[in-house]
Design a protein around this motif. Structure first.
Motif, PDB file in Angstrom:
ATOM      1  N   MET A   1       0.828  -1.235   0.035  1.00  0.00           N
ATOM      2  CA  MET A   1       0.276  -0.168   0.059  1.00  0.00           C
ATOM      3  C   MET A   1       0.830   1.371   0.146  1.00  0.00           C
ATOM      4  SD  MET A   1      -3.076  -0.996   2.699  1.00  0.00           S
ATOM      5  CE  MET A   1      -2.816  -2.497   3.333  1.00  0.00           C
ATOM      6  N   LYS A   2       1.808   1.301   0.915  1.00  0.00           N
ATOM      7  CA  LYS A   2       2.914   2.217   0.963  1.00  0.00           C
ATOM      8  C   LYS A   2       3.315   2.604  -0.529  1.00  0.00           C
ATOM      9  CE  LYS A   2       6.527   4.570   3.406  1.00  0.00           C
ATOM     10  NZ  LYS A   2       7.416   4.400   4.688  1.00  0.00           N
ATOM     11  N   ALA A   3       3.779   1.627  -1.326  1.00  0.00           N
ATOM     12  CA  ALA A   3       4.311   1.624  -2.563  1.00  0.00           C
ATOM     13  C   ALA A   3       3.265   2.064  -3.643  1.00  0.00           C
ATOM     14  CB  ALA A   3       4.753   0.283  -3.016  1.00  0.00           C
ATOM     15  N   LEU A   4       2.083   1.740  -3.402  1.00  0.00           N
ATOM     16  CA  LEU A   4       1.101   2.254  -4.268  1.00  0.00           C
ATOM     17  C   LEU A   4       0.727   4.001  -4.046  1.00  0.00           C
ATOM     18  CD1 LEU A   4      -2.084  -0.154  -4.151  1.00  0.00           C
ATOM     19  CD2 LEU A   4      -0.948   0.927  -6.209  1.00  0.00           C
ATOM     20  N   GLY A   5       1.187   4.381  -2.861  1.00  0.00           N
ATOM     21  CA  GLY A   5       0.988   5.849  -2.499  1.00  0.00           C
ATOM     22  C   GLY A   5      -0.573   6.100  -2.088  1.00  0.00           C
ATOM     23  N   VAL A   6      -1.455   4.998  -1.649  1.00  0.00           N
ATOM     24  CA  VAL A   6      -2.775   5.306  -1.127  1.00  0.00           C
ATOM     25  C   VAL A   6      -2.705   5.909   0.158  1.00  0.00           C
ATOM     26  CG1 VAL A   6      -3.527   3.217  -2.597  1.00  0.00           C
ATOM     27  CG2 VAL A   6      -2.849   3.048  -0.153  1.00  0.00           C
ATOM     28  N   GLN A   7      -3.847   6.783   0.167  1.00  0.00           N
ATOM     29  CA  GLN A   7      -3.889   7.594   1.370  1.00  0.00           C
ATOM     30  C   GLN A   7      -4.628   6.814   2.470  1.00  0.00           C
ATOM     31  OE1 GLN A   7      -5.178   9.879  -1.773  1.00  0.00           O
ATOM     32  NE2 GLN A   7      -4.664  12.017  -0.731  1.00  0.00           N
TER      33      GLN A   7
ATOM     34  N   ALA B   1       3.133   3.918   8.144  1.00  0.00           N
ATOM     35  CA  ALA B   1       3.235   4.227   6.898  1.00  0.00           C
ATOM     36  C   ALA B   1       2.665   5.450   6.245  1.00  0.00           C
ATOM     37  CB  ALA B   1       2.796   2.776   5.994  1.00  0.00           C
ATOM     38  N   GLY B   2       1.872   6.076   7.107  1.00  0.00           N
ATOM     39  CA  GLY B   2       1.105   7.175   6.645  1.00  0.00           C
ATOM     40  C   GLY B   2      -0.254   7.079   5.931  1.00  0.00           C
ATOM     41  N   ILE B   3      -0.568   5.743   6.227  1.00  0.00           N
ATOM     42  CA  ILE B   3      -2.026   5.292   5.521  1.00  0.00           C
ATOM     43  C   ILE B   3      -3.323   5.315   6.702  1.00  0.00           C
ATOM     44  CG2 ILE B   3      -3.299   3.519   4.583  1.00  0.00           C
ATOM     45  CD1 ILE B   3      -0.254   2.677   3.623  1.00  0.00           C
ATOM     46  N   GLU B   4      -4.176   6.095   6.483  1.00  0.00           N
ATOM     47  CA  GLU B   4      -5.467   6.016   7.113  1.00  0.00           C
ATOM     48  C   GLU B   4      -6.484   5.041   7.113  1.00  0.00           C
ATOM     49  OE1 GLU B   4      -8.971   9.386   8.155  1.00  0.00           O
ATOM     50  OE2 GLU B   4      -8.524   9.009   6.021  1.00  0.00           O
ATOM     51  N   PRO B   5      -6.464   4.393   8.452  1.00  0.00           N
ATOM     52  CA  PRO B   5      -7.349   3.191   8.233  1.00  0.00           C
ATOM     53  C   PRO B   5      -8.950   3.587   8.308  1.00  0.00           C
ATOM     54  CG  PRO B   5      -6.353   3.757  10.767  1.00  0.00           C
ATOM     55  CD  PRO B   5      -5.887   4.526   9.585  1.00  0.00           C
TER      56      PRO B   5
ATOM     57  N   PHE C   1      -9.479 -10.225  -8.472  1.00  0.00           N
ATOM     58  CA  PHE C   1      -9.675  -8.815  -8.446  1.00  0.00           C
ATOM     59  C   PHE C   1      -8.680  -7.873  -8.142  1.00  0.00           C
ATOM     60  CE2 PHE C   1     -14.012 -10.220  -8.617  1.00  0.00           C
ATOM     61  CZ  PHE C   1     -14.755  -9.246  -9.303  1.00  0.00           C
ATOM     62  N   GLY C   2      -7.360  -8.599  -7.737  1.00  0.00           N
ATOM     63  CA  GLY C   2      -6.545  -7.857  -7.123  1.00  0.00           C
ATOM     64  C   GLY C   2      -5.624  -6.826  -8.031  1.00  0.00           C
ATOM     65  N   LEU C   3      -4.960  -5.679  -7.550  1.00  0.00           N
ATOM     66  CA  LEU C   3      -3.924  -5.061  -8.202  1.00  0.00           C
ATOM     67  C   LEU C   3      -2.347  -5.827  -8.192  1.00  0.00           C
ATOM     68  CD1 LEU C   3      -4.820  -1.491  -6.909  1.00  0.00           C
ATOM     69  CD2 LEU C   3      -5.128  -2.444  -9.200  1.00  0.00           C
ATOM     70  N   THR C   4      -2.647  -6.925  -6.993  1.00  0.00           N
ATOM     71  CA  THR C   4      -1.497  -7.613  -6.650  1.00  0.00           C
ATOM     72  C   THR C   4      -1.998  -9.192  -6.900  1.00  0.00           C
ATOM     73  OG1 THR C   4      -0.696  -6.080  -4.967  1.00  0.00           O
ATOM     74  CG2 THR C   4       0.320  -8.175  -4.906  1.00  0.00           C
ATOM     75  N   TYR C   5      -1.136  -9.783  -7.707  1.00  0.00           N
ATOM     76  CA  TYR C   5      -1.292 -11.168  -7.964  1.00  0.00           C
ATOM     77  C   TYR C   5      -0.904 -12.098  -6.753  1.00  0.00           C
ATOM     78  CZ  TYR C   5      -1.014 -15.790 -10.024  1.00  0.00           C
ATOM     79  OH  TYR C   5      -1.168 -17.308 -10.419  1.00  0.00           O
ATOM     80  N   ILE C   6      -1.620 -13.147  -6.460  1.00  0.00           N
ATOM     81  CA  ILE C   6      -1.361 -14.017  -5.151  1.00  0.00           C
ATOM     82  C   ILE C   6      -1.272 -15.272  -5.890  1.00  0.00           C
ATOM     83  CG2 ILE C   6      -1.937 -14.989  -3.012  1.00  0.00           C
ATOM     84  CD1 ILE C   6      -1.439 -11.916  -2.791  1.00  0.00           C
ATOM     85  N   ASP C   7       0.355 -15.833  -5.601  1.00  0.00           N
ATOM     86  CA  ASP C   7       0.439 -17.082  -6.020  1.00  0.00           C
ATOM     87  C   ASP C   7       0.144 -17.921  -4.577  1.00  0.00           C
ATOM     88  OD1 ASP C   7       1.372 -19.681  -6.128  1.00  0.00           O
ATOM     89  OD2 ASP C   7       3.585 -18.922  -7.105  1.00  0.00           O
TER      90      ASP C   7
ATOM     91  N   SER D   1      -1.476  -3.231 -13.398  1.00  0.00           N
ATOM     92  CA  SER D   1      -2.397  -2.122 -12.935  1.00  0.00           C
ATOM     93  C   SER D   1      -2.079  -1.476 -11.667  1.00  0.00           C
ATOM     94  CB  SER D   1      -3.749  -2.971 -12.854  1.00  0.00           C
ATOM     95  OG  SER D   1      -3.670  -3.830 -11.975  1.00  0.00           O
ATOM     96  N   PHE D   2      -1.402  -2.247 -10.873  1.00  0.00           N
ATOM     97  CA  PHE D   2      -0.664  -1.735  -9.568  1.00  0.00           C
ATOM     98  C   PHE D   2       0.155  -0.519  -9.922  1.00  0.00           C
ATOM     99  CE2 PHE D   2       2.605  -1.317  -6.230  1.00  0.00           C
ATOM    100  CZ  PHE D   2       1.985  -1.815  -4.964  1.00  0.00           C
ATOM    101  N   ASP D   3       0.986  -0.530 -10.918  1.00  0.00           N
ATOM    102  CA  ASP D   3       2.006   0.446 -11.357  1.00  0.00           C
ATOM    103  C   ASP D   3       1.339   1.728 -11.935  1.00  0.00           C
ATOM    104  OD1 ASP D   3       4.338  -0.890 -10.164  1.00  0.00           O
ATOM    105  OD2 ASP D   3       4.449  -1.931 -12.409  1.00  0.00           O
ATOM    106  N   TRP D   4       0.187   1.386 -12.815  1.00  0.00           N
ATOM    107  CA  TRP D   4      -0.638   2.381 -13.212  1.00  0.00           C
ATOM    108  C   TRP D   4      -1.400   2.964 -12.343  1.00  0.00           C
ATOM    109  CZ3 TRP D   4      -5.938   3.235 -13.175  1.00  0.00           C
ATOM    110  CH2 TRP D   4      -6.493   4.064 -14.366  1.00  0.00           C
ATOM    111  N   TYR D   5      -2.091   2.429 -11.094  1.00  0.00           N
ATOM    112  CA  TYR D   5      -2.764   3.085 -10.067  1.00  0.00           C
ATOM    113  C   TYR D   5      -1.873   4.103  -9.423  1.00  0.00           C
ATOM    114  CZ  TYR D   5      -6.418   3.744  -6.606  1.00  0.00           C
ATOM    115  OH  TYR D   5      -7.163   4.316  -5.554  1.00  0.00           O
ATOM    116  N   ALA D   6      -0.497   3.404  -8.969  1.00  0.00           N
ATOM    117  CA  ALA D   6       0.372   4.151  -8.346  1.00  0.00           C
ATOM    118  C   ALA D   6       0.763   5.687  -9.247  1.00  0.00           C
ATOM    119  CB  ALA D   6       1.758   3.544  -8.095  1.00  0.00           C
ATOM    120  N   ARG D   7       0.902   5.389 -10.322  1.00  0.00           N
ATOM    121  CA  ARG D   7       1.151   6.681 -11.256  1.00  0.00           C
ATOM    122  C   ARG D   7      -0.197   7.720 -11.244  1.00  0.00           C
ATOM    123  NH1 ARG D   7       1.469   6.855 -16.588  1.00  0.00           N
ATOM    124  NH2 ARG D   7       0.463   4.839 -17.319  1.00  0.00           N
TER     125      ARG D   7
END
Length: 445
Positions: free
Chosen positions: A73-79, A116-120, A414-420, A431-437
């Motif tokens: 989430m921090k890498a994404l930059g979400v608030q 991480a500066g992310i609001e819950p 549905f994820g922005l992150t693939y889970i193996d 899409s993760f990088d796209w959303y971060a941009r």
């Protein structure tokens, strides 16, 4: 396919919030660790009725891997991050003695988010009712209002120093309409549905009052799945069925919660369960409207079925996601306009996303061009609604991670992150990088 350009977001507020959403049962796993009790979904997941006989036993193993997920989430930059507390993790029997180990897990998660500066954004209930309460009647028992009140009191007292944004319920129309406890042992399924709807609404109102009392500077909403219900043919019976379903799908919860009355079409049916002052107890002041939206729903008449409907055929030529859901961004914009006009609350989009089954390519990357195109179109539709004066204040993608998708198990992603799931390796998708941009661009002065 080339990476889609970023959407036009010029009409969104300067303080617009970008986030991601998850839910406890869909990602946490560790269902028998740390003193957690079973939920209704634990029991259902071991009936072999789910796709591929999947269960939530491990899911994304977020219980153990939450620091890695917060780092994503921090890498994404979400608030902001909207998640839910698992009721049976903190109250294994649903009531009575609290489970310190379960409470401590969310302490650790919250502290990690804040560092991480992310609001819950904490959702109290995302479908995982403790099985012990289901055994006592669940939401069909009016005592469920007291159970939920006590649970809310525990959560607010423990986390209200760090959490200021609370949602009472996620998609109450969906977990009520599709509850497995309706119409059993000779009971009327429709009467059970009306009883459940009313008890959940009462629990919502009670939780709002607890949160107002216990949490300073609290901001409260409820999250509703609001979708256009359209007839699947030109038959009059399908039009009637679609309108009837829309009452329950879209209005059975926000109408009494925000307007103080049930929709006229269901008022007489719910009346036997309404006691004096109940509507005043339900209609408590809210700060925002949480909207989940994916696509329109196409409806066919089915006499004898609950509410007389079934899901019908979609129009020929209708654009679909890989899992068969219509792609119609204009319906999203229209829904935002309807919700804004009807309920007069600021709107936060708490779920919107794209389901597929995409696997990594030969290089190990997941280039999910369809998801990026979908998100771009829907965010632009949201921007158009904002340009029309709709008070939209935030957008949360479903979901941060591929996860347990209820009856579909792990077959839908549905994820922005693939889970193996075999290794629990996290692979950020294109899409993760796209959303971060997008978030970086949106936050530039």
């Amino acid at each position: 396919m080339a990476t889609p350009e970023l959407p036009d977001i010029a009409s969104l507020r300067p303080d617009f919030i970008w986030g991601v959403s998850t839910s406890s049962f869909q990602i946490e796993g560790a269902t028998q660790e740390g003193g957690r009790g079973p939920s209704v979904w634990d029991v259902y997941g071991h009936t072999d009725e789910l796709k591929n006989r999947d269960s939530g036993d491990v899911a994304c193993d977020h219980y153990h891997r939450y620091p890695e997920d917060v780092a994503l989430m921090k890498a994404l930059g979400v608030q902001a991050y909207r998640f839910s507390v698992a009721w049976p993790r903190v109250l294994p029997q649903g009531r009575g003695s609290a489970n310190e180990a379960g409470l401590a897990f969310y302490d650790r998660l919250l502290d990690e988010l804040l560092a991480a500066g992310i609001e819950p954004w904490l959702c109290l209930y995302h479908w995982d009712l403790p099985q012990a309460l289901e055994d006592s009647g669940g939401w069909l028992n009016r005592e469920s209002v007291a159970w939920f009140t006590d649970y809310t009191t525990l959560v607010a007292g423990r986390y209200g120093d760090r959490v200021k944004r609370f949602a009472t319920f996620n998609e109450p129309s969906i977990f009520s309409l599709f509850s497995r406890s309706l119409g059993q042992k000779g009971r009327s399924a429709e009467d059970d549905l009306h009883r459940m709807i009313h008890h959940v609404n009462l629990a919502h109102g009670a939780a709002v009052d607890v949160l107002r009392d216990k949490v300073r500077n609290v901001s409260i909403g409820c999250i509703h799945n609001y979708q256009p219900c359209r007839p699947s043919s030109d038959r009059a019976a399908d039009a009637v069925a679609a309108a009837h379903l829309s009452t329950y799908w879209n209005n059975a919860f926000p109408d009494p919660q925000c307007l103080g009355e049930y929709p006229a079409a269901m008022r007489s049916a719910v009346a036997p369960h309404v006691e004096a002052d109940d509507l005043a107890r339900i209609c408590r002041p809210l700060d925002w409207f949480g909207l989940n939206h994916y696509s329109p729903v196409y409806v066919a008449a089915k006499p004898g079925a609950l509410l007389g409907y079934d899901f019908g055929n979609k129009p020929s030529g209708c654009a679909l996601t890989p899992i068969g859901w219509p792609i119609e961004p204009a319906a999203f914009a229209d829904t935002l306009r309807i919700v804004h006009a009807r309920y007069a609350l600021p709107v936060y989009v708490m779920e919107n996303g794209y389901g597929d089954a995409m696997q990594p390519d030969e290089t190990g990357a997941v280039i999910d061009s369809g998801r990026m195109a979908f998100l771009r179109a829907y965010i632009e539709a949201m921007n158009a609604a904002a340009a029309d004066g709709v008070d939209i204040r935030g957008y949360f993608i479903w979901s941060l991670l591929d996860n347990f998708e209820w009856d579909s198990g792990y077959s839908k992603r549905f994820g922005l992150t693939y889970i193996d799931y075999a290794s629990q390796r996290r692979i950020p998708k294109a899409s993760f990088d796209w959303y971060a941009r997008l978030i970086r661009a949106a936050r530039q002065p």
